[in-house]
Design an enzyme around this catalytic site. Structure first.
Site, mmCIF file in Angstrom:
data_model
loop_
_atom_site.group_PDB
_atom_site.id
_atom_site.type_symbol
_atom_site.label_atom_id
_atom_site.label_comp_id
_atom_site.label_asym_id
_atom_site.label_seq_id
_atom_site.Cartn_x
_atom_site.Cartn_y
_atom_site.Cartn_z
ATOM 1 N N LEU A 91 51.245 50.899 46.404
ATOM 2 C CA LEU A 91 49.861 50.553 46.098
ATOM 3 C C LEU A 91 49.872 49.832 44.759
ATOM 4 O O LEU A 91 50.441 50.324 43.782
ATOM 5 C CB LEU A 91 48.999 51.816 46.035
ATOM 6 C CG LEU A 91 47.483 51.641 45.947
ATOM 7 C CD1 LEU A 91 46.954 50.839 47.134
ATOM 8 C CD2 LEU A 91 46.792 52.999 45.893
ATOM 9 N N ASP A 92 49.268 48.639 44.697
ATOM 10 C CA ASP A 92 49.295 47.821 43.489
ATOM 11 C C ASP A 92 48.812 48.598 42.271
ATOM 12 O O ASP A 92 47.913 49.444 42.379
ATOM 13 C CB ASP A 92 48.417 46.580 43.662
ATOM 14 C CG ASP A 92 49.013 45.565 44.619
ATOM 15 O OD1 ASP A 92 50.214 45.658 44.915
ATOM 16 O OD2 ASP A 92 48.274 44.662 45.066
ATOM 17 N N PRO A 93 49.349 48.300 41.082
ATOM 18 C CA PRO A 93 48.882 48.974 39.860
ATOM 19 C C PRO A 93 47.379 48.853 39.642
ATOM 20 O O PRO A 93 46.744 49.802 39.171
ATOM 21 C CB PRO A 93 49.662 48.266 38.748
ATOM 22 C CG PRO A 93 50.906 47.779 39.412
ATOM 23 C CD PRO A 93 50.496 47.405 40.811
ATOM 24 N N ALA A 95 45.139 48.720 41.850
ATOM 25 C CA ALA A 95 44.403 49.371 42.942
ATOM 26 C C ALA A 95 44.330 50.870 42.698
ATOM 27 O O ALA A 95 45.165 51.457 42.014
ATOM 28 C CB ALA A 95 45.086 49.096 44.276
ATOM 29 N N ARG A 226 45.485 41.139 48.945
ATOM 30 C CA ARG A 226 45.363 40.045 47.970
ATOM 31 C C ARG A 226 45.525 38.687 48.651
ATOM 32 O O ARG A 226 44.810 37.732 48.332
ATOM 33 C CB ARG A 226 46.415 40.202 46.869
ATOM 34 C CG ARG A 226 46.096 41.296 45.865
ATOM 35 C CD ARG A 226 47.174 41.375 44.798
ATOM 36 N NE ARG A 226 48.426 41.891 45.320
ATOM 37 C CZ ARG A 226 49.632 41.391 45.028
ATOM 38 N NH1 ARG A 226 49.733 40.328 44.236
ATOM 39 N NH2 ARG A 226 50.723 41.930 45.518
#
Length: 366
Positions: A91-93, A95, A226
């Protein structure tokens, strides 16, 4: 047989800057054996020594913004003093939301979660495309135009079903052994190959006058939200990037399963005073296996499976299913196995000795 179909505890706001000894500094009372942070301090060199232990189960962390998935795993390993842990999908930072973290024997079930559907709620800021496709990057294209709600809704069918998607330049995709984001940070622009992903549902939830739109998407493995925002912006002729992203569902886990980091810390503090156990934060290993059949066996058959031996399936109690099943004995998870050609063949045997989700006490495997 029956068939029943990192070294520091980091706070979210200071994840990039916390010192290595912050987690223990605030604890003044003596710790008992319930405290997972209990360290043996009598080492020969005078330095604290932490004993790792067997912990088995899932923790669905409500990951805070600013923390990487790798940092989150390190935090939970520290908190539980766990020997082994890993996450089921980055999970993206930037997010927030569900990051399932497998402890111990639950790591054997990670593929079942990673292959499951995921659901996101995200906000797109129109008028600007960025090199990272989120707010962290620099602008690479701009437009004064803003899309109407009608134009957005008309576009959504083009992004539903199986589509070809080019991953973001800043992504974990490997190119000749190197991560795309490492190459991008070094200034290398490498063409990324489109790959098929499946988007089961894409809905416009809100469309404001501030040049932003809120969406919900349900998608399969490997989808980059994204990239979805980037591609919608290009087709609408106005560009766009993600400015907010939250994962609400991962495989069998939803928001009701998520636990904030602060709550885990509080639970750890209560365990230190004998008022609870971190087992209360664990979900059973088999939670990840909800989509496959469960097969109950006798203790005699369980003993064979535990030794890696196949079990013959015959008689009126033989299961009518085939393929992958998870096996239980006396209600306890034993193995992942394959049913075929009249046999039950063990593929992954679980050894659940240690702290588990079933209760606040330690249990022994068969």
């Amino acid at each position: 047989m029956t068939v029943t179909t990192p070294d520091a505890l980091l706070a979210p706001h200071d994840v990039q800057h916390a010192g290595a000894d912050e987690s223990a500094a605030q604890i003044r009372k003596p710790r008992d054996n319930n405290d997972p942070r209990n360290a043996n301090r009598g080492g020969g060199n005078g330095k604290p020594r932490r004993d790792k232990r067997d912990v088995h189960g899932w923790v669905v962390l409500d990951k805070p913004i600013g923390m990487t998935s790798t940092q989150a795993v390190a935090v939970l390993k520290r908190l539980f003093s766990a020997k082994r842990a890993g996450h089921a999908g980055t999970l993206d930072p930037l997010a927030s939301g569900g990051l399932p973290i497998a402890m111990g024997e639950a790591t054997k079930t990670v593929p079942f979660v990673m292959d499951g559907r995921k659901r996101y709620r995200f906000t797109v800021a129109w008028g600007e495309e960025r090199d990272t496709d989120d707010t962290e990057g620099r602008a690479v294209a701009t437009s004064p135009d803003r899309p109407t709600a009608e134009a957005i809704r008309a576009l959504l069918p083009r992004f539903t079903g199986v589509i070809e998607q080019v991953p973001p330049q800043y992504s974990a995709v490997k190119i000749q052994g190197e991560r795309a984001y490492d190459l991008a940070r070094d200034g290398e622009v490498v063409p990324l190959v489109p790959r098929p992903v499946e988007i089961h549902e894409l809905t416009l939830v809100e469309h404001g006058d501030d040049g932003r739109s809120v969406f919900e998407a349900e998608c399969g493995k490997g989808t980059y939200v994204r990239a979805l925002a980037r591609d919608m912006g290009r087709l609408l002729g106005c560009y766009g990037h993600i400015c907010a992203l939250r994962r609400t569902v991962v495989g069998p886990f939803d928001e009701s399963d998520m636990i904030p980091l602060e709550e885990l810390q509080a639970l750890c503090d209560r365990a230190a005073s004998g008022e609870g156990s971190l087992a209360d934060a664990l979900l059973p290993v088999e939670t990840a296996l909800d989509d496959i059949p469960a097969l109950a066996v006798t203790r005699a058959d369980a003993a064979r499976l535990h030794r890696g031996q196949a079990v013959l399936l015959r008689g009126r109690d033989a299961p009518h299913c085939s393929g992958t099943v998870y096996v239980t004995v006396a209600g306890r998870l034993l193995a992942l196995a394959e049913v075929g050609n009249g046999e039950l063949i063990p593929k992954r045997v679980f050894n659940l000795t240690g702290l588990t989700a079933s209760s606040a006490v330690r249990k022994e495997s068969i």
